[in-house]
Design a protein around this motif. Structure first.
Motif, mmCIF file in Angstrom:
data_model
loop_
_atom_site.group_PDB
_atom_site.id
_atom_site.type_symbol
_atom_site.label_atom_id
_atom_site.label_comp_id
_atom_site.label_asym_id
_atom_site.label_seq_id
_atom_site.Cartn_x
_atom_site.Cartn_y
_atom_site.Cartn_z
ATOM 1 N N TYR A 33 -23.166 16.058 20.406
ATOM 2 C CA TYR A 33 -22.126 16.989 19.935
ATOM 3 C C TYR A 33 -20.915 16.251 19.387
ATOM 4 C CZ TYR A 33 -18.591 20.565 19.700
ATOM 5 O OH TYR A 33 -17.596 21.396 19.240
ATOM 6 N N GLN B 146 -27.008 23.591 12.977
ATOM 7 C CA GLN B 146 -26.161 23.076 14.047
ATOM 8 C C GLN B 146 -27.003 22.508 15.182
ATOM 9 O OE1 GLN B 146 -22.465 25.029 15.182
ATOM 10 N NE2 GLN B 146 -23.191 25.125 17.305
ATOM 11 N N ASP B 147 -28.061 23.205 15.560
ATOM 12 C CA ASP B 147 -28.967 22.676 16.587
ATOM 13 C C ASP B 147 -29.507 21.314 16.166
ATOM 14 O OD1 ASP B 147 -28.644 25.008 18.038
ATOM 15 O OD2 ASP B 147 -30.537 25.890 17.392
ATOM 16 N N TRP B 148 -29.909 21.217 14.925
ATOM 17 C CA TRP B 148 -30.481 19.967 14.404
ATOM 18 C C TRP B 148 -29.457 18.843 14.501
ATOM 19 C CZ3 TRP B 148 -29.675 16.217 10.761
ATOM 20 C CH2 TRP B 148 -30.772 15.431 10.399
ATOM 21 N N ILE C 31 -34.926 24.083 17.917
ATOM 22 C CA ILE C 31 -33.999 23.988 16.788
ATOM 23 C C ILE C 31 -34.097 25.282 15.994
ATOM 24 C CG2 ILE C 31 -33.460 22.790 14.640
ATOM 25 C CD1 ILE C 31 -34.403 20.211 15.946
ATOM 26 N N CYS C 32 -33.051 26.080 16.079
ATOM 27 C CA CYS C 32 -33.033 27.386 15.413
ATOM 28 C C CYS C 32 -32.174 27.385 14.153
ATOM 29 C CB CYS C 32 -32.521 28.458 16.375
ATOM 30 S SG CYS C 32 -33.522 28.634 17.868
ATOM 31 N N ALA D 43 -24.311 26.717 12.193
ATOM 32 C CA ALA D 43 -25.187 27.610 12.957
ATOM 33 C C ALA D 43 -25.767 28.716 12.090
ATOM 34 C CB ALA D 43 -24.428 28.214 14.136
ATOM 35 N N GLN E 59 -28.591 17.907 18.287
ATOM 36 C CA GLN E 59 -29.684 17.191 18.946
ATOM 37 C C GLN E 59 -29.929 15.827 18.317
ATOM 38 O OE1 GLN E 59 -33.233 19.498 19.818
ATOM 39 N NE2 GLN E 59 -32.026 21.392 19.833
#
Length: 424
Positions: free
Chosen positions: A133, A124-126, A120-121, A153, A129
């Motif tokens: 999506y 949006q990743d958070w 998780i960067c 993001a 996941q």
């Protein structure tokens, strides 16, 4: 010379002055506006009372409740709604999909089941996941663009905390099959003053404080311990507490290193256009507040003053306030009249009222709304804060600390800033 100078008469500055009084010390607040309250100030229009955006208290801290509970209040169960292109869904949307067509629900739930995990960067990743999506794009990613004014993001995740409910497949399935789902908001109750708007909670602090109005800080000399205000007033201090926005403090301070200036310049916040609407009919809003996902509607959120307290509107009337967010990453490119027209179209589209039901549409501009937690912000901010604190200044409040603080947290920030100032 005042023992303590406090810049800003929002809740944090007022709390710092209150703490000084508790310790039998003197403190003077200097406020750039002609009113106290900051983001907790109210907007009074023809017998209607609006807050500055949605405010409801769920404070649990003893020090905050000791002040807030002096004010007679109403207790609410925090049930809110989501408007999504013709559907009203209970909040959070992902666990209340019952009104949606079966095909849409299947697609959204499949996305959750198939959500992949990984590094998780960013926010949006958070989201992807956590929800898959399909759910992420249907609601939180879309809302992020409206509320935070940038793509998810580009946001970090440190601010999330308990603000977002994590996805649970059992809850999602139950909410897809049955409309009778439990309230899943992160607090069980919220409080609001019976009269006087949210500002009534802090009116005691305002009444008891020594506030100098219409004096904007224009220069701070940390070495000489002096603050210069608009009009040329120069005030020396023993202790200084600042609640003004951290980048602004750096911009008016003398002898700031270039790297600190650069990091401060990189910090930014959202701003709001508030459209407050008075209706000549009762019960326009279906909820205390609601979120708006339609991309053709500028507002991301709206709340109902009369549902907070009937005293906020004249008898037989109701009200709504819509929040439209901008920032330097998404500057406003519309006139106020165009924003009002979009809000009117939203009211009609959502089936809330007709144009002839509207008594007025009032605009208020708020230059600072929420600190934007873009990637790496906390590291840059912490360098700036540390430098300021080394100059003998205590920072307080949402924009003084440059943090995502609710009103109770902002009050605690002010109390603690005063204690830090005199323990140094």
């Amino acid at each position: 010379m005042p023992e303590t100078i406090i810049i800003g008469a929002g809740i944090a500055g007022l709390a710092a002055a209150y703490q000084a009084k508790l310790q039998s010390r003197s403190a003077e607040i200097y406020e750039s506006r002609d009113r106290a309250g900051g983001l907790l100030d109210n907007i009074l229009i023809d017998g209607f009372c609006f807050d500055t955006a949605v405010h409801l208290s769920f404070a649990s801290e003893f020090a905050v409740r000791e002040v807030f509970d002096r004010t007679p209040h109403i207790t609410h169960i925090p049930v809110s709604l989501n408007w999504d292109n013709g559907y009203w869904l209970k909040h959070p949307a992902q666990t209340n999909m019952h009104p949606l067509p079966a095909e849409e629900k299947v697609n959204l739930i499949k996305g959750l089941i198939n959500a992949e995990s990984g590094n998780i960067c960013n926010y949006q990743d958070w989201l992807v996941q956590q929800y898959g999506y399909e759910i992420a794009e249907r609601w939180p990613l879309k809302y992020t663009r409206k509320y935070w004014t940038i793509e998810a993001a580009r946001l970090g995740t440190a601010w999330v905390g308990q603000r977002m409910r994590k996805a649970d497949i059992s809850e999602v399935l139950m909410g897809a099959f049955d409309s009778k789902t439990p309230n899943q908001y992160y607090v069980k109750e919220m409080r609001y003053p019976e009269r006087g708007g949210y500002k009534a909670f802090i009116q005691h602090l305002i009444d008891e404080a020594n506030i100098h109005y219409n004096l904007k800080a224009i220069c701070v000399n940390f070495a000489e311990k002096k603050v210069t205000f608009s009009g040329g007033l120069e005030v020396a201090y023993e202790r200084l507490i600042s609640t003004m926005p951290l980048p602004e403090l750096i911009s008016i301070a003398k002898d700031v290193p270039d790297d600190i200036k650069q990091k401060a310049d990189s910090l930014y916040a959202t701003e709001i256009d508030l459209i407050s609407v008075g209706f000549r009919i009762p019960n326009v809003s279906p909820a205390l507040w609601f979120y708006i996902y339609d991309e053709d509607i500028l507002a991301s959120r709206a709340y109902s003053p009369n549902r907070k307290s009937p005293a906020n509107v004249p008898e037989g009337c109701s009200a709504l306030q819509f929040e439209i967010y901008w920032s330097r990453e998404k500057p406003r490119n519309l006139s106020i009249e165009e924003i009002k027209q979009n809000t009117l179209q939203a009211i009609i589209k959502m089936g809330l009222a007709h144009s002839e039901d509207i008594m007025f549409m009032h605009h208020t501009y708020v230059p600072y709304a929420n600190v934007v937690f873009d990637l790496g912000m906390e590291e840059r901010r912490d360098v700036v804060r540390s430098w300021v604190e080394r100059q003998g200044v205590s920072l307080a409040g949402r924009f003084g600390e440059w943090e995502y603080l609710w009103s109770n947290q902002s009050m605690m920030s002010g109390l603690n800033a005063y204690i830090r100032a005199w323990s140094a």
